[in-house]
Design an enzyme around this catalytic site. Structure first.
Site, PDB file in Angstrom:
ATOM      1  N   CYS A 275       0.789  -1.238   0.000  1.00 53.71           N
ATOM      2  CA  CYS A 275       0.000   0.000   0.000  1.00 53.71           C
ATOM      3  C   CYS A 275       0.818   1.284   0.000  1.00 53.71           C
ATOM      4  O   CYS A 275       0.743   2.053  -0.953  1.00 53.71           O
ATOM      5  CB  CYS A 275      -0.922   0.003   1.216  1.00 53.71           C
ATOM      6  SG  CYS A 275      -2.093  -1.334   1.204  1.00 53.71           S
TER       7      CYS A 275
HETATM    8  N1  LIG Z   1      -2.595  -5.915   2.066  1.00 52.72           N
HETATM    9  C1  LIG Z   1      -3.065  -4.902   2.743  1.00 52.72           C
HETATM   10  O1  LIG Z   1      -2.731  -4.729   3.898  1.00 52.72           O
HETATM   11  C2  LIG Z   1      -4.054  -3.912   2.139  1.00 52.72           C
HETATM   12  C3  LIG Z   1      -4.648  -2.974   2.991  1.00 52.72           C
HETATM   13  C4  LIG Z   1      -5.582  -2.087   2.479  1.00 52.72           C
HETATM   14  C5  LIG Z   1      -5.898  -2.126   1.134  1.00 52.72           C
HETATM   15  N2  LIG Z   1      -5.302  -3.028   0.298  1.00 52.72           N
HETATM   16  C6  LIG Z   1      -5.719  -3.033  -1.103  1.00 52.72           C
HETATM   17  O2  LIG Z   1      -6.534  -4.170  -1.352  1.00 52.72           O
HETATM   18  C7  LIG Z   1      -6.319  -4.651  -2.674  1.00 52.72           C
HETATM   19  C8  LIG Z   1      -5.907  -6.111  -2.646  1.00 52.72           C
HETATM   20  O3  LIG Z   1      -4.688  -6.235  -1.940  1.00 52.72           O
HETATM   21  P1  LIG Z   1      -4.180  -7.593  -1.323  1.00 52.72           P
HETATM   22  O4  LIG Z   1      -3.063  -7.213  -0.406  1.00 52.72           O
HETATM   23  O5  LIG Z   1      -5.308  -8.392  -0.790  1.00 52.72           O
HETATM   24  O6  LIG Z   1      -3.603  -8.306  -2.639  1.00 52.72           O
HETATM   25  P2  LIG Z   1      -3.206  -9.861  -2.790  1.00 52.72           P
HETATM   26  O7  LIG Z   1      -2.223  -9.902  -3.902  1.00 52.72           O
HETATM   27  O8  LIG Z   1      -2.848 -10.446  -1.470  1.00 52.72           O
HETATM   28  O9  LIG Z   1      -4.548 -10.564  -3.244  1.00 52.72           O
HETATM   29  C9  LIG Z   1      -5.151 -10.338  -4.462  1.00 52.72           C
HETATM   30  C10 LIG Z   1      -5.798 -11.634  -4.925  1.00 52.72           C
HETATM   31  O10 LIG Z   1      -6.519 -11.350  -6.103  1.00 52.72           O
HETATM   32  C11 LIG Z   1      -6.341 -12.421  -7.012  1.00 52.72           C
HETATM   33  N3  LIG Z   1      -6.633 -11.922  -8.346  1.00 52.72           N
HETATM   34  C12 LIG Z   1      -5.856 -11.197  -9.181  1.00 52.72           C
HETATM   35  N4  LIG Z   1      -6.520 -10.902 -10.297  1.00 52.72           N
HETATM   36  C13 LIG Z   1      -7.758 -11.436 -10.178  1.00 52.72           C
HETATM   37  C14 LIG Z   1      -8.894 -11.465 -11.006  1.00 52.72           C
HETATM   38  N5  LIG Z   1      -8.899 -10.867 -12.182  1.00 52.72           N
HETATM   39  N6  LIG Z   1      -9.976 -12.125 -10.558  1.00 52.72           N
HETATM   40  C15 LIG Z   1      -9.970 -12.731  -9.341  1.00 52.72           C
HETATM   41  N7  LIG Z   1      -8.927 -12.733  -8.519  1.00 52.72           N
HETATM   42  C16 LIG Z   1      -7.824 -12.085  -8.935  1.00 52.72           C
HETATM   43  C17 LIG Z   1      -4.914 -12.875  -6.791  1.00 52.72           C
HETATM   44  O11 LIG Z   1      -4.713 -14.206  -7.235  1.00 52.72           O
HETATM   45  C18 LIG Z   1      -4.812 -12.756  -5.267  1.00 52.72           C
HETATM   46  O12 LIG Z   1      -5.214 -13.927  -4.611  1.00 52.72           O
HETATM   47  C19 LIG Z   1      -5.288  -3.722  -3.293  1.00 52.72           C
HETATM   48  O13 LIG Z   1      -5.941  -2.712  -3.988  1.00 52.72           O
HETATM   49  C20 LIG Z   1      -4.592  -3.124  -2.078  1.00 52.72           C
HETATM   50  O14 LIG Z   1      -4.038  -1.858  -2.371  1.00 52.72           O
HETATM   51  C21 LIG Z   1      -4.387  -3.942   0.784  1.00 52.72           C
END
Ligand SMILES: NC(=O)c1ccc[n+]([C@@H]2O[C@H](COP(=O)([O-])OP(=O)(O)OC[C@H]3O[C@@H](n4cnc5c(N)ncnc54)[C@H](O)[C@@H]3O)[C@@H](O)[C@H]2O)c1
Length: 439
Positions: A275
């Site tokens: 992030c």
């Molecule tokens: N990790 C954090 O602490 C956090 C905190 C707040 C916000 N976010 C936001 O949340 C969002 C997700 O982050 P994350 O950390 O969970 O990412 P991540 O990479 O851990 O998880 C994303 C998942 O989405 C899947 N994916 C990718 N493309 C896809 C598609 N087209 N259809 C279905 N699944 C798909 C991937 O295989 C993966 O399992 C981002 O926008 C991030 O900025 C993350």
């Protein structure tokens, strides 16, 4: 619209709404768990067949979700993971938690969000609520997603409902979890906002309603830019105070006793995670559309990106003081995750430290109890390391030990006793010791 609205409202209030979560990662999976624990049936969608298969066998790949919990939900037939997106037809609510990275030019890469939106559009049916949680720039939900969803003829706010509600997950935080963090919600229309608020009201402590998806998108960016700028500020203070012979940690601790107008941030080896190093640049990109060049965001990025080089510079200087050169030096990096007590190594400054040290000819190993292997990084394609055991022998035979991440499980007294030189980037070692330098 009234009929669709009333039907979904009834299902949400009766916990009969079937929830679909798209993207089962660090954000999606805890959300799945929360809906399940409140009694909702959930279908998890992911394009990664390995994740789908693991989950359906009751195996979690995220630390804070236990195998026992998953098995119970599977047995109760409340949960199923799938890579078959036609099953989107079977859910009432679709929540999108897919990645929003930057491309190689630091521009927003919305391909995951837009790809997912196109798939949802294919199966969209009247009465469904679609919520985007992925962090993004203001306008994504209304300007980018809405036209794709409406392309099939259904109208947003009338036939289906659309909202943005940013995820505020803080991995490793013992005081706050998804359920206890208030949820900000902006809807395309008042009806969209109300339905999203009713839904999240069933699982989180409080919902905060804002006027539009754009406002909710901006809330998340402000929060992350605030962190990025303040981290940069204390990192710069660290460099200045070090030159003045003042301990920045002592200064922050004392400043933090002020009961108003100050919030402590702590310096470190840079910033990491999916992030803080990424999201601010989503606003930089959008700001150009209205003829504005962001300044704080760039400056904070510059300072924070420089910090791993600062740590390496301090290490080289300390080795030099011991008559050693960096070329051929044995360096052990402790903690490769981007912050303490978690297993996420995305954008971790430790990766940069390791790769810069290697480029200088050092022999680098790492230990991290949470990260057994470090490989497959887009930015560091040549990096493929396995965590080495943290033995007294290894500590003694190293030329320098860099504490990049201060995991709680480390025995810092033992480390200081055995290592000839410790470079502490996190103030893990409080007492002044002859062989410890702060960096
Ligand atoms: N990790 C954090 O602490 C956090 C905190 C707040 C916000 N976010 C936001 O949340 C969002 C997700 O982050 P994350 O950390 O969970 O990412 P991540 O990479 O851990 O998880 C994303 C998942 O989405 C899947 N994916 C990718 N493309 C896809 C598609 N087209 N259809 C279905 N699944 C798909 C991937 O295989 C993966 O399992 C981002 O926008 C991030 O900025 C993350």
């Amino acid at each position: 619209m009234h009929r669709e609205y009333a039907a979904l409202e009834g299902k949400i209030l009766g916990k009969r709404a079937r929830v679909g979560v798209v993207g089962l990662g660090y954000v999606g999976l805890p959300l799945v768990k929360l809906f399940l624990s409140k009694g909702f049936a959930v279908t998890g969608f992911d394009i990664d067949p390995k994740k789908v298969s693991l989950l359906n066998r009751g195996k979690s790949y995220i630390r804070h979700i236990t195998t026992g919990e998953l098995r119970r939900f599977l047995t109760d037939k409340l949960f199923r993971a799938t890579a078959d997106f036609s099953k989107l037809r079977t859910v009432d609510v679709v929540i999108i938690c897919v990645p929003t990275p930057l491309d190689s030019h630091k521009n927003p890469d919305l391909s995951y969000v837009l790809g997912t939106t196109s798939v949802i559009a294919r199966y969209l049916k009247p009465g469904q609520l679609v919520v985007l949680e992925s962090t993004t720039y203001p306008g994504t939900t209304e300007e980018e997603m809405l036209p794709i969803l409406e392309a099939g003829g259904l109208k947003g706010g009338k036939d289906f409902f659309l909202a943005f509600s940013p995820e505020r997950e803080d991995p490793g935080n013992r005081h706050y979890s998804t359920a206890t963090i208030p949820k900000v919600i902006g809807g395309l229309t008042p009806a969209c906002r109300r339905l999203a608020s009713l839904l999240y009201g069933q699982i989180v402590v409080k919902t905060i309603l804002v006027s539009s998806p754009r406002a909710a998108e901006a809330v998340k960016l402000l929060e992350n830019i605030f962190r990025s700028v303040n981290i940069a500020l204390v990192n710069e203070m660290k460099i200045i105070l070090e030159r003045l012979g003042i301990d920045v940690w002592e200064v922050i601790e004392a400043a933090a006793t002020k009961p108003f107008g100050f919030m402590p941030f702590y310096p470190g080896p840079g910033y990491g995670g999916h992030c803080i190093p990424v999201d601010p640049f989503y606003l930089t990109w959008k700001a150009k559309e209205v003829d504005y060049q962001t300044k704080f965001i760039e400056l904070a990025g510059e300072i924070n990106t420089h910090m791993p080089y600062y740590v390496v510079g301090k290490t080289i200087a300390a080795l030099n003081g011991m008559g050693k050169s960096i070329r051929g030096a044995r360096i052990l990096v402790l903690g490769i995750a981007y912050k303490k007590d978690i297993d996420d190594q995305r954008e971790s400054p430790a990766l940069k430290i390791i790769s810069v040290l290697k480029a200088q000819g050092a022999k680098v190993e790492y230990n991290d109890p949470y990260v057994p292997r470090s490989a497959g990084h887009r930015e560091y394609p040549g990096l493929d390391l396995r965590s080495v055991p943290l033995t007294a022998r290894r500590l003694k035979s190293s030329d320098a030990v860099i504490i990049a991440t201060d995991h709680s499980s480390y025995d810092y007294d033992g480390i200081v006793r055995q290592a000839p030189l410790v470079v502490d980037t996190r103030n893990a070692i409080r007492r002044k010791r002859r062989n410890v330098i702060k960096a």
